[in-house]
Motif scaffolding. Structure first.
Motif, mmCIF file in Angstrom:
data_model
loop_
_atom_site.group_PDB
_atom_site.id
_atom_site.type_symbol
_atom_site.label_atom_id
_atom_site.label_comp_id
_atom_site.label_asym_id
_atom_site.label_seq_id
_atom_site.Cartn_x
_atom_site.Cartn_y
_atom_site.Cartn_z
ATOM 1 N N PRO A 1 0.815 -1.223 0.000
ATOM 2 C CA PRO A 1 0.000 0.000 0.000
ATOM 3 C C PRO A 1 0.849 1.273 0.000
ATOM 4 O O PRO A 1 0.521 2.233 -0.690
ATOM 5 C CB PRO A 1 -0.822 -0.137 1.284
ATOM 6 N N VAL B 1 -1.024 4.636 -1.075
ATOM 7 C CA VAL B 1 -2.365 4.690 -0.483
ATOM 8 C C VAL B 1 -2.355 4.308 0.994
ATOM 9 O O VAL B 1 -3.416 4.134 1.591
ATOM 10 C CB VAL B 1 -3.328 3.757 -1.242
ATOM 11 N N SER B 2 -1.165 4.178 1.597
ATOM 12 C CA SER B 2 -1.102 3.771 2.998
ATOM 13 C C SER B 2 -1.320 4.965 3.917
ATOM 14 O O SER B 2 -0.720 6.030 3.711
ATOM 15 C CB SER B 2 0.271 3.149 3.305
ATOM 16 N N GLU C 1 -8.948 0.337 -0.146
ATOM 17 C CA GLU C 1 -7.784 0.338 -1.032
ATOM 18 C C GLU C 1 -6.488 0.295 -0.243
ATOM 19 O O GLU C 1 -5.483 -0.241 -0.714
ATOM 20 C CB GLU C 1 -7.829 1.585 -1.932
ATOM 21 N N SER C 2 -6.487 0.840 0.979
ATOM 22 C CA SER C 2 -5.278 0.858 1.800
ATOM 23 C C SER C 2 -4.865 -0.545 2.260
ATOM 24 O O SER C 2 -3.762 -0.722 2.769
ATOM 25 C CB SER C 2 -5.508 1.746 3.026
ATOM 26 N N LYS D 1 3.780 13.627 -2.160
ATOM 27 C CA LYS D 1 2.590 13.452 -3.001
ATOM 28 C C LYS D 1 2.978 13.451 -4.475
ATOM 29 O O LYS D 1 2.513 12.599 -5.252
ATOM 30 C CB LYS D 1 1.594 14.584 -2.713
ATOM 31 N N THR E 1 4.956 10.192 -5.394
ATOM 32 C CA THR E 1 4.068 9.036 -5.555
ATOM 33 C C THR E 1 3.295 9.119 -6.865
ATOM 34 O O THR E 1 3.167 8.126 -7.595
ATOM 35 C CB THR E 1 3.082 8.970 -4.376
ATOM 36 N N ASN F 1 3.479 6.464 -10.034
ATOM 37 C CA ASN F 1 2.282 5.826 -10.581
ATOM 38 C C ASN F 1 2.073 6.197 -12.044
ATOM 39 O O ASN F 1 1.643 5.359 -12.861
ATOM 40 C CB ASN F 1 1.052 6.224 -9.767
#
Length: 585
Positions: free
Chosen positions: A27, A32-33, A131-132, A365, A368, A372
């Protein structure tokens, strides 16, 4: 799958985890953690430095393990109906590690437990795995091959026990693998920065001494000069080159401090005014110090805003440039196709930092999002490459640059549709060509038939004309022969008439000449000389009944007395032929 014979929580387990990419870290890797950022995970993997576990966290871990053991029994009794065994393993490459709280003997069902949390329990009660947590379960399925995982939230009791079954998709597994590949590339290029222990709170310059003013119609005592010199020295030492979060925090705190100085000077001025009406020097000095404080405050306030915007722009711009460079490499591989520009628009990074205050949060942010985005671009490039390899004739895909990003299934369906359409068009073209050729052949055959018929008609006409000419010639020849015979008959009649007119005293000679055949011989040549221009051979004479009576050397001999009978036979024959020709005509 490679099973590792270690128990969760032991030093051996931690040692094995340190060498792999772990399911519990997935995650954070995907950004998304709620417990760790992707930047923090990169730092830990690069440096090997892991924060110490405090007593409170350890107690929470211990509570979780105890609840997990009791929940496992409830799952075995009420859900799976078979025993579950905790297991630790890596994939076949030894690169991805997963620790399952329980697995069936056939590895068709897994078990994952989380300590009771009201918010998490509410989602699981509705059949939703957040999702986490889903990426952790995805990696467990990828490593162990589970068909499903029983995801439980409980405190070990039946009162607080909720669960749902989780199944993944091939697309999520592929996305997970691509995420770890990008993380591995980022890890190879990572340069760790010193981690701040706490967010900077900022500090203001040292406190100025208290301003003392006493007036009795005039200034009787004041340390204003010393206060001014000290204040100006402090102002000149305030840092205006802002680089780090600590610099911005200091500047923001200093702005507040300058405002406090202004307020204190206003208060001192008001206090002095309460003691005297006008003290020009006092007021000018106080106003000058106040203005200096105000200017410094305004300068710093503007700097804080402008420099923070500049740093934000720098973070966003660098991320976008890195993504553009990555896309350019991909485009070089998949040329002449290219990644859609919407996938690396600069606005995406600007939206990501909206509302964030600290530079560290912005960097995390954006980092990440960049990772992605690279993963997604890689997937699109791979899809474009795969789609292009399925096309043998690119003329079927003139719009390849537009449709190349479709899923492999959709692209294959589109390609098949176009192949079928082209085949049908080709079949129609060939059918039309065959029909054209058939029509041309038919027209040619008809033309040939007409020409052949015309030629046959011409030949038939020519044959009829030739036959008619031949018939006319034969008729003319027959008439000529007939005339010859008639002339010969007239000659003979005339000869008979002459003979009949001879004197009567010799009647015996006439009778003898008429009644007796002469034994004189005549050759075939002499006969033909008499019949000229008609000519006949021995075979022809034999057909009408006259045969030779001898030969004299090469000459064939006939009786002289047969000449008249030969002529009569020829006349009869020619008359019969003439009659037949008249009937035929």
């Amino acid at each position: 799958m490679i099973i590792i014979n270690v128990q969760q929580g032991t030093p051996e387990w931690h040692s094995a985890r340190a060498k792999c990419f772990n399911a519990s870290e997935a995650p954070a890797m995907m950004g998304v953690s709620p417990y760790m950022t992707r930047s923090e995970l990169l730092r830990q993997k690069a440096t090997g430095i892991v924060p110490d576990v405090d007593p409170a966290t350890q107690r929470r871990f211990d509570d979780g393990h105890a609840a997990e053991a009791m929940a496992r029994l409830l799952v075995e009794q009420n859900i799976t109906g078979e025993d579950l065994y905790p297991i630790v393993a890596t994939d076949d490459t030894g690169r991805l590690l997963a620790s399952s709280d329980g697995a069936t003997m056939l590895y068709d069902t897994g078990f994952e437990h989380k300590l009771w949390n009201e918010e998490l329990a509410a989602q699981v009660r509705d059949g939703i795995v957040p999702e986490s947590h889903r990426w952790q379960l995805d990696q467990q399925i990828a490593v162990f091959g589970f068909e499903k995982i029983i995801f439980v939230v409980s405190d070990g009791t039946t009162e607080r026990f909720v669960w749902c079954a989780y199944r993944t998709t091939p697309e999520r597994i592929a996305r997970l693998m691509a995420g770890w590949e990008q993380f591995e590339r980022d890890l190879a290029e990572y340069v760790p920065e010193p981690a701040a222990e706490a967010a900077p709170v900022g500090c203001a310059p040292e406190a100025l001494p208290a301003l003392r003013i006493e007036v009795t119609g005039m200034v009787t005592a004041s340390n204003l000069e010393a206060f001014r010199e000290h204040a100006l020295a402090v102002f000149s030492g305030i840092k205006t080159d802002l680089q780090t979060d600590a610099d911005f925090a200091d500047a923001e705190r200093t702005v507040k401090w300058c405002k406090e100085v202004e307020d204190r000077l206003d208060a001192a001025k008001q206090h002095a005014l309460s003691q005297t009406a006008t003290i020009d020097e006092l007021f000018r000095t106080i106003d000058a110090i106040k203005e200096e404080a105000r200017q410094k405050r305004l300068t710093l306030d503007r700097l804080v805003k402008s420099e923070k915007e500049a740093r934000k722009l720098q973070i966003v711009t660098q991320a976008h440039q890195a993504l553009v460079a990555h896309v350019q490499q991909l485009n070089a591989r998949i040329a002449p196709a290219s990644i859609p520009s919407s996938m690396y628009a600069p606005q995406m990074f600007g939206e990501a930092v909206k509302g964030l205050k600290s530079l560290d949060s912005m960097r995390d942010k954006v980092g990440t999002l960049l990772a992605n985005a690279k993963v997604e671009c890689n997937a699109v490039a791979d899809r474009i490459d795969a789609n292009r390899k399925t096309v043998e004739d690119m003329s079927l895909m003139p719009d390849f640059a537009v449709v190349c990003t479709k899923s492999t299934e959709d692209f294959a369906a589109l390609l098949a549709m176009r192949v079928n359409a082209r085949r049908e068009a080709e079949e129609k073209r060939l059918a039309a060509e065959r029909e054209r050729i058939r029509a041309e052949e038919e027209a040619k055959a008809q033309r040939t038939a007409r020409e052949a018929q015309a030629e046959m008609d011409r030949q038939a006409a020519a044959a009829r004309a030739a036959e008619q000419a031949k018939l006319d010639a034969e008729r003319a020849e027959l008439r000529r022969q007939q005339e010859f015979i008639e002339a010969e008959q007239r000659r003979q009649r005339d000869a008979a008439t002459v003979q009949a007119a001879k004197p009567a005293e010799k009647p015996e000679i006439v009778v003898a000449a008429v009644s007796e055949e002469s034994d004189e011989k005549i050759t075939l040549g002499q006969i033909n000389a008499r019949l000229a221009p008609v000519k006949i051979d021995a075979a022809g004479l034999a057909q009408i009944g006259f045969h030779p009576v001898g030969k004299e050397r090469a000459a064939v001999l006939y009786r002289e007395s047969d000449v008249s009978r030969i002529c009569a036979a020829l006349v009869r024959h020619l008359s019969a032929v003439s009659g037949q020709m008249r009937e035929a005509a």
